[in-house]
Design an enzyme around this catalytic site. Structure first.
Site, PDB file in Angstrom:
ATOM      1  N   GLY A  34      33.147   2.471   8.753  1.00  0.00           N
ATOM      2  CA  GLY A  34      33.821   1.175   8.698  1.00  0.00           C
ATOM      3  C   GLY A  34      34.957   1.057   9.694  1.00  0.00           C
ATOM      4  N   SER A  50      35.220  -0.913  12.503  1.00  0.00           N
ATOM      5  CA  SER A  50      35.292  -2.093  13.369  1.00  0.00           C
ATOM      6  C   SER A  50      36.629  -2.817  13.274  1.00  0.00           C
ATOM      7  CB  SER A  50      34.149  -3.063  13.036  1.00  0.00           C
ATOM      8  OG  SER A  50      34.224  -3.486  11.688  1.00  0.00           O
ATOM      9  N   GLY A  81      40.590  -3.230  10.696  1.00  0.00           N
ATOM     10  CA  GLY A  81      41.451  -2.762   9.615  1.00  0.00           C
ATOM     11  C   GLY A  81      41.782  -1.291   9.627  1.00  0.00           C
ATOM     12  N   SER A  83      40.529   5.028  -1.046  1.00  0.00           N
ATOM     13  CA  SER A  83      40.406   4.368  -2.333  1.00  0.00           C
ATOM     14  C   SER A  83      41.376   3.190  -2.360  1.00  0.00           C
ATOM     15  CB  SER A  83      40.680   5.379  -3.455  1.00  0.00           C
ATOM     16  OG  SER A  83      40.579   4.782  -4.713  1.00  0.00           O
ATOM     17  N   TYR A 132      35.429  -4.881  -7.863  1.00  0.00           N
ATOM     18  CA  TYR A 132      36.063  -3.969  -6.900  1.00  0.00           C
ATOM     19  C   TYR A 132      36.687  -2.774  -7.623  1.00  0.00           C
ATOM     20  CZ  TYR A 132      39.117  -2.508  -3.035  1.00  0.00           C
ATOM     21  OH  TYR A 132      39.759  -1.796  -2.050  1.00  0.00           O
ATOM     22  N   ALA A 158      35.929  -1.472 -10.478  1.00  0.00           N
ATOM     23  CA  ALA A 158      34.898  -0.593 -11.024  1.00  0.00           C
ATOM     24  C   ALA A 158      34.312   0.300  -9.935  1.00  0.00           C
ATOM     25  CB  ALA A 158      33.799  -1.422 -11.675  1.00  0.00           C
ATOM     26  N   LYS A 207      35.676   1.273  -7.082  1.00  0.00           N
ATOM     27  CA  LYS A 207      36.648   2.253  -6.588  1.00  0.00           C
ATOM     28  C   LYS A 207      37.004   3.284  -7.649  1.00  0.00           C
ATOM     29  CE  LYS A 207      37.448   1.010  -2.296  1.00  0.00           C
ATOM     30  NZ  LYS A 207      37.210   1.923  -1.141  1.00  0.00           N
TER      31      LYS A 207
END
Length: 265
Positions: free
Chosen positions: A7, A9, A11, A135, A149, A151, A153
């Site tokens: 992930g 790309s 942030g 997390s 979300y 649940a 994590k």
């Protein structure tokens, strides 16, 4: 160290790839569609950073296996896996479509699990390695309208703690990073809340989030912590990150469950 990040790309993933590369690490930054997110590739070329962009979709078993096999064909091993890819759905449990619950669980939990399963055999053989799972405080602080979300994590954290114990004999460390209210593009991808919702308090919840994000805490704040873990400067299993993270977690643990549940009224 050789580091693979999922992930990457935008942030936290993007910031982590840049930060680790600037600190001299060899980075394989994976993302679902590199062609649609060329920013990191341009940065790496302009600043001569040791970043290789690879396509990898954490939702697809073959895509994950292919990416890891490609890296292992070029390197002696993968020293660190950073699991960052994920999604977030918002809304009342009753009204949120089941497909969004499944999407969060597939990306956040099963996506993390796919990557762990792909990297572990080589790490176990070498008896060395580190897995860092991004997390969130929402994995411990379960709030209304965030059930899907939270649940997904929470599942990541439960699996990570079990995994950490299993890997002790193989000298492989597991870390959980728990950001809170970090400003990333994920908050611009919020699914639409039904206009005729039976749960008007959702607007209050989203307003609280918007207010917290006004602090504009950058993604590189998380990246710095991940860099410290890689450098061996942080050995905590769980590391909260963000202005409100530790206080938010402590606030929740200080309350009775019943008081926390009724605090929304």
């Amino acid at each position: 160290p050789v580091i693979l990040i999922t992930g990457s790309s935008t942030g936290i993933g993007y910031a982590t790839a840049e930060t680790l590369a600037r600190n001299g690490h060899t980075v394989y930054a994976t993302m679902r569609n590199p062609q649609s997110s060329p920013q990191l590739k341009r940065l790496a070329a302009a600043d001569h950073l040791p970043i290789t962009i690879l396509p990898m979709d954490v939702l697809d078993d073959h895509s994950v296996q292919n990416a890891f096999q490609l890296v292992l064909s070029k390197e002696d091993g993968i020293d660190v896996l950073v699991n960052n890819a994920g999604t977030a759905a918002w809304g009342a449990v009753e009204e949120l479509p089941l497909k969004l619950f499944k999407a969060d669980m597939d990306a956040n939990y099963f996506g993390t699990l796919r990557s762990i399963k792909a990297v572990l055999p080589a790490m176990r053989e070498r008896k060395a390695g580190r897995i860092i799972n991004v997390s969130t405080v929402a994995a411990k602080v379960f709030s209304n309208f965030h059930g899907a979300y939270c649940a997904s994590k929470a599942a990541v954290e439960a699996m990570s703690e079990s995994l950490a114990q299993e890997l002790v004999p193989f000298n492989i460390q597991v870390s959980l990073v728990q950001p809170a209210f970090i400003e990333t593009p994920i908050f611009g991808k919020i699914n639409e809340i039904p206009s005729g919702t039976h749960y008007p308090n959702v607007k209050r919840y989203l307003s609280m989030f918007a207010a917290a994000l006004e602090n504009h805490e950058p993604a590189n704040k998380v990246a710095y912590i991940i860099n410290e873990i890689v450098a061996g400067e942080r050995s905590d299993f769980r590391i909260p990150v963000g202005l409100y993270a530790e206080g938010f977690l402590n606030f929740r643990t200080s309350m009775r469950d019943e008081d926390w549940i009724n605090s929304v009224s």
